[in-house]
Design an enzyme around this catalytic site. Structure first.
Site, PDB file in Angstrom:
ATOM      1  N   TYR A   1     -19.549  12.140 -12.222  1.00 47.14           N
ATOM      2  CA  TYR A   1     -19.576  13.346 -13.039  1.00 47.14           C
ATOM      3  C   TYR A   1     -18.286  13.543 -13.832  1.00 47.14           C
ATOM      4  CZ  TYR A   1     -23.516  14.509  -9.990  1.00 47.14           C
ATOM      5  OH  TYR A   1     -24.702  14.486  -9.312  1.00 47.14           O
TER       6      TYR A   1
ATOM      7  N   HIS B   1      -8.247  -4.455  -7.358  1.00 43.84           N
ATOM      8  CA  HIS B   1      -8.005  -3.770  -6.087  1.00 43.84           C
ATOM      9  C   HIS B   1      -9.192  -3.955  -5.147  1.00 43.84           C
ATOM     10  CE1 HIS B   1      -5.392  -1.014  -3.914  1.00 43.84           C
ATOM     11  NE2 HIS B   1      -6.432  -0.278  -3.563  1.00 43.84           N
TER      12      HIS B   1
ATOM     13  N   ARG C   1       0.795  -1.226   0.000  1.00 44.76           N
ATOM     14  CA  ARG C   1       0.000   0.000   0.000  1.00 44.76           C
ATOM     15  C   ARG C   1       0.832   1.283   0.000  1.00 44.76           C
ATOM     16  NH1 ARG C   1      -4.875  -0.761   4.421  1.00 44.76           N
ATOM     17  NH2 ARG C   1      -5.461  -2.893   3.930  1.00 44.76           N
TER      18      ARG C   1
END
Length: 861
Positions: A122, A78, A32
């Site tokens: 969006y 993921h 990570r």
């Protein structure tokens, strides 16, 4: 029926916790938080880019919804939250976060004001051209390893085949378990130049690489102060790099209002929140921690950043700007911590190590790509060789095929009859009839020859490392030509720490120190010039039993040396002395200096620069004098430094700055004065812990009242023989105060300014004080006005300029400031004119000279 029994395994809790925590820590570190030193990416970023590559979202294809990309990444590679994936995607599209953004975003992707991006439903995205060319090209050519995804249904790359040092290009930051990384971004062109330099010289050092890679190049531009921190980061892997925003000082015109000075900020340090910065400045102004700011507003638009900070009329712009640098994020530090994964292990890397790890990875990637291409070329050439055999015996092969009962039989007969492989036999059976034309046959032969040359070239690449390095250099040079941009961050030669003096204007000030040890600083302009023989203004509210002891003018940046009667010197910066009002008592000096109770400050000397060519001349109450180099006092300990060694019962009283060519004038309370040179013959230089020599022979009940220094440049122009001038007796006391002007005799300076305790003064041409040898009795400096026999000489000072002003202070703290030219020029035997009207029980205590020139504003800043 049998019952199964659970088996209990005894385990040491300490070992279990240790093992479990280590496994968790390594999972966070590798999976990570830390980037891979080869492609500069963390797993989430690598998975996003690879998923977009699989979706075909290249720079020349239409944008796709970010939600589509996030869903692809979550479903295939993921298994974490969608917020983490979208945040990582957004950052790779922000031109203020990445030096060379990897994703081209369409829509609201946040701002430098820390505004959040729009929801993923969006916004739209696609890969940047640089990403496709430098990170994902050749990924299908077996250049990198692939592993199973979380559920084994897909394959994902362990690393991307990067063609550029992406980790240094865009930097990285992350917090793991027990470690963190913070790598600054750099300029693409400089990184490629450094990589090419490493290719040509494998022994190059980190410092030599800095000739190509000058330092970080932040996406927000700004400035980096000094190279020492950069050098430390590049050579050790850690360093604190000082960043400073770009600000200019402009005069802005506003309709209906007078023009004002303003600070215009156009660039901010990397990762500085503009809105938070403006709010911080406003809060500090309201809390009066920042002075001189009248208004602040944000005029940023699509053309660029513009923060306008309007200043008050009396503010020094450079001082305000230095305070902004010191107290706000307009100047901040980037704590470089060059930590990355090398072979799956975290490692602190230097600049050369970064480039070397990448270069080794790139060599391996090109080697694997070359092997892949060689295998493909050899397989194709093997087929072509079979086709050429078929074309050379075309009729026999056609006959064989036509008379074979089925395809497998024909394939077997081709293999046994002509020695072909199964692949070649299959290719002959599948060959179309149009390939039998003469033109097609020539094409096959040409392709075979081309493949033979390609195979030889690929084999040569694999055999020689220098060929691989040439390919790397060619590829990165092409990328530099296509994608490199000019440097945005300017590296300034100055280092990052702001000196405390830079935060304070270098204004002229006066410093008062009372007999009981109260000290304060006041601006010179607190006292405007007054006419001669007026009363003056109160400068300090002193107690009935206290008097003004020391009085001097200086600049706020000067070092103030305090000499005590015990011969010890202490030091403060002038701006460290608290500012007081005209009527305030001041601050006890014992709160600022470690002065013992029985010790008293007897002389105060301002020093702007500790020059080797200047000396401090010290005069004791007992009449001993010595000179010591000024540079010997440049580093004074907090608890003081011995300045002079004293005899039993003697005290250090006066200290002045002088050069070896200057001369010294010393006055006594009964009005005598001696004038001698400061040369080594008359006064040889001595160390700090010495006593000195005799200065002046005194009459009974006489004592020294002071000394002053006559500069050599003026001394050499004088004829110091006894050049008497006509004596000018002042008018009667009752009439002289009404006279507006005392006639001048036409003499020019310098003069010895003689001021008596009773308030009388005069200017005597220095030429009247002939040069003598040290330790003489001297000559008369003034005749006293009969004031019940109490009038004595208060001070004796040199004034060089008719435009100088003096400031006189009385025992009761009354200060008057007046022009030197208002005091008439008289002979040594004259009594002078009234310079200050005193109360019955008051007396003049000290005099300070105020030069006429004002401090240059730019210099003060």
């Amino acid at each position: 029926m049998t019952t199964s029994q659970e088996r209990i395994i005894p385990t040491d809790l300490r070992n279990e916790m240790s093992q479990s925590y280590l496994e968790y820590a390594m999972s966070v570190i590798v999976g990570r938080a830390l980037p891979d030193a080869r492609d500069g990416l963390k797993p989430v970023h690598r998975r996003i880019l690879y998923a977009m590559h699989e979706l075909g979202l290249t720079h020349d294809r239409p944008f796709r919804k970010c939600a589509r990309v996030v869903g692809e990444v979550l479903g295939k590679y993921h298994p974490h939250g969608d917020t983490a994936v979208y945040d990582a995607l957004v950052r790779m599209a922000q031109d203020f976060s990445m030096r060379s953004p990897l994703i081209n975003g369409h829509g609201n992707f946040g701002s430098i004001d820390n505004d959040p991006p729009a929801a993923m439903r969006y916004t739209e995205c696609r890969l940047q051209a640089l990403t496709s060319v430098s990170l994902l090209q050749d990924i299908e050519s077996e250049t990198v390893d692939f592993i199973d995804n979380f559920d084994g249904s897909q394959q994902e790359p362990t690393v991307l085949p990067s063609r550029i040092p992406q980790l240094l290009l865009n930097g990285s930051s992350g917090i793991a378990v027990g470690m963190a990384t913070n790598i600054p971004p750099h300029n693409l062109g400089e990184l490629i130049d450094g990589l090419v330099a490493l290719i040509h010289n494998s022994e190059i050092t980190d410092l030599e690489l800095m000739d190509y890679i000058h330092g970080p190049d932040f996406p927000t531009g700004a400035q980096v102060l000094g190279t020492s921190a950069i050098r430390e980061a590049y050579t050790t892997g850690r360093g604190s790099i000082t960043m400073r925003g770009v600000a200019t000082i402009e005069t802005i015109e506003q309709r209906g209002r007078p023009s004002r000075e303003a600070i215009i900020i156009t660039e901010l340090p990397y990762q500085t929140n503009k809105a938070a910065l403006i709010e911080r400045i406003a809060d500090m102004v309201n809390e009066k921690r920042l002075e001189g700011i009248a208004d602040i507003r944000d005029e940023s638009d699509r053309d660029g950043m513009r923060i306008v900070i309007e200043l008050k009329r009396d503010a020094y712009p450079r001082v305000v700007l230095n305070n902004l640098y010191k107290q706000t994020p307009l100047q901040s530090n980037f704590g470089a911590n060059m930590l990355a994964l090398v072979n799956g292990k975290p490692e602190i890397l230097t600049l050369k190590k970064f480039l070397q790890v990448f270069l080794d990875f790139r060599v391996e990637a090109i080697t694997r790509r070359t092997r892949y291409e060689l295998r493909k070329a050899e397989a194709r050439d093997h087929i072509l060789q079979g086709l050429l055999i078929a074309l050379s015996q075309l009729d026999a092969i056609i006959y064989l095929i036509r008379h074979a009962p089925d395809a497998p039989t024909a394939k077997t007969e081709l293999i046994t009859t002509y020695g072909l492989s199964e692949l070649q036999a299959d290719a002959i059976l599948q060959m179309q009839l149009r390939r039998l034309t003469a033109l097609e046959a020539d094409k096959i032969r040409q392709e075979h020859e081309d493949l033979q040359r390609q195979i030889a070239d690929l084999q040569d690449i694999l055999a020689r490392r220098e060929r691989i390095l040439e390919i790397i250099q060619t590829e990165v040079t092409q990328l530099k030509d296509s994608f490199a941009t000019p440097r945005r961050t300017v590296i300034l030669p100055i280092e990052g720490e702001i000196d405390e003096r830079d935060l304070i204007a270098n204004e002229k000030a006066i410093i008062l120190l009372t007999e009981q040890g109260y000290i304060k600083r006041m601006p010179v302009n607190t006292f405007e010039a007054q006419s001669r023989a007026t009363r003056g203004k109160a400068a300090a509210k002193v107690k009935d039993d206290d008097t003004i002891e020391h009085f001097l003018t200086c600049c706020d940046h000067d070092s103030i040396l305090f000499f005590s009667d015990r011969g010890v010197v202490y030091c403060l910066k002038a701006y460290q002395i608290p500012v007081g009002s005209r009527t305030s008592r001041g601050t006890p000096i014992v709160q600022m200096l470690p002065i013992p109770r029985e010790e008293k400050i007897t002389s105060v000397v301002p020093v702007d620069q500790f020059s080797d060519e200047e000396y401090l001349v010290m005069l004791t109450k007992g009449g001993n004098i010595k000179k010591t180099e000024l540079s010997a006092f440049s580093n004074i300990r907090a608890n003081g430094l011995i300045a002079i060694s004293l005899e039993e019962g003697d005290q250090l009283r006066w200290v002045r700055r002088a050069r070896v060519e200057d001369s010294i004038i010393i006055g006594s309370r009964q009005g005598m004065a001696i004038h001698f040179r400061c040369t080594h013959e008359q006064l040889r230089p001595l160390g700090r812990a010495t006593r000195g020599v005799k200065a002046m022979k005194l009459k009974n009940r006489d004592e020294l009242v002071g000394m002053d220094i006559l500069p050599a440049a003026i001394l050499n122009t004088l004829d110091t023989d006894e050049a008497e001038i006509p004596e000018i007796e002042p008018p009667d006391m009752e009439t002289q105060e009404e006279s507006s002007e005392i006639p001048s005799n036409g003499n020019v300076g310098p003069w010895v300014l003689v001021i008596t305790m009773g308030g009388y003064g005069k200017r005597v041409p220095v030429a009247q004080f002939r040069l003598q040898n040290r330790a003489g009795q001297g000559i008369m400096a003034t005749k006293f006005k009969n004031r019940k026999g109490e009038d004595k000489l208060a001070t004796l000072r040199i004034v060089n300029n008719d435009n100088d002003e003096i400031m006189m202070v009385t025992n009761r703290g009354i200060i008057i400031r007046q022009a030197v030219k208002a005091i008439s020029i008289q002979s040594r035997s004259a009594t002078g004119v009234r310079v200050q009207r005193l109360d019955e029980d008051d007396a003049i205590n000290g005099v300070a000279i105020v030069p006429p020139d004002t401090v240059d504003v730019e210099e003060a800043e």
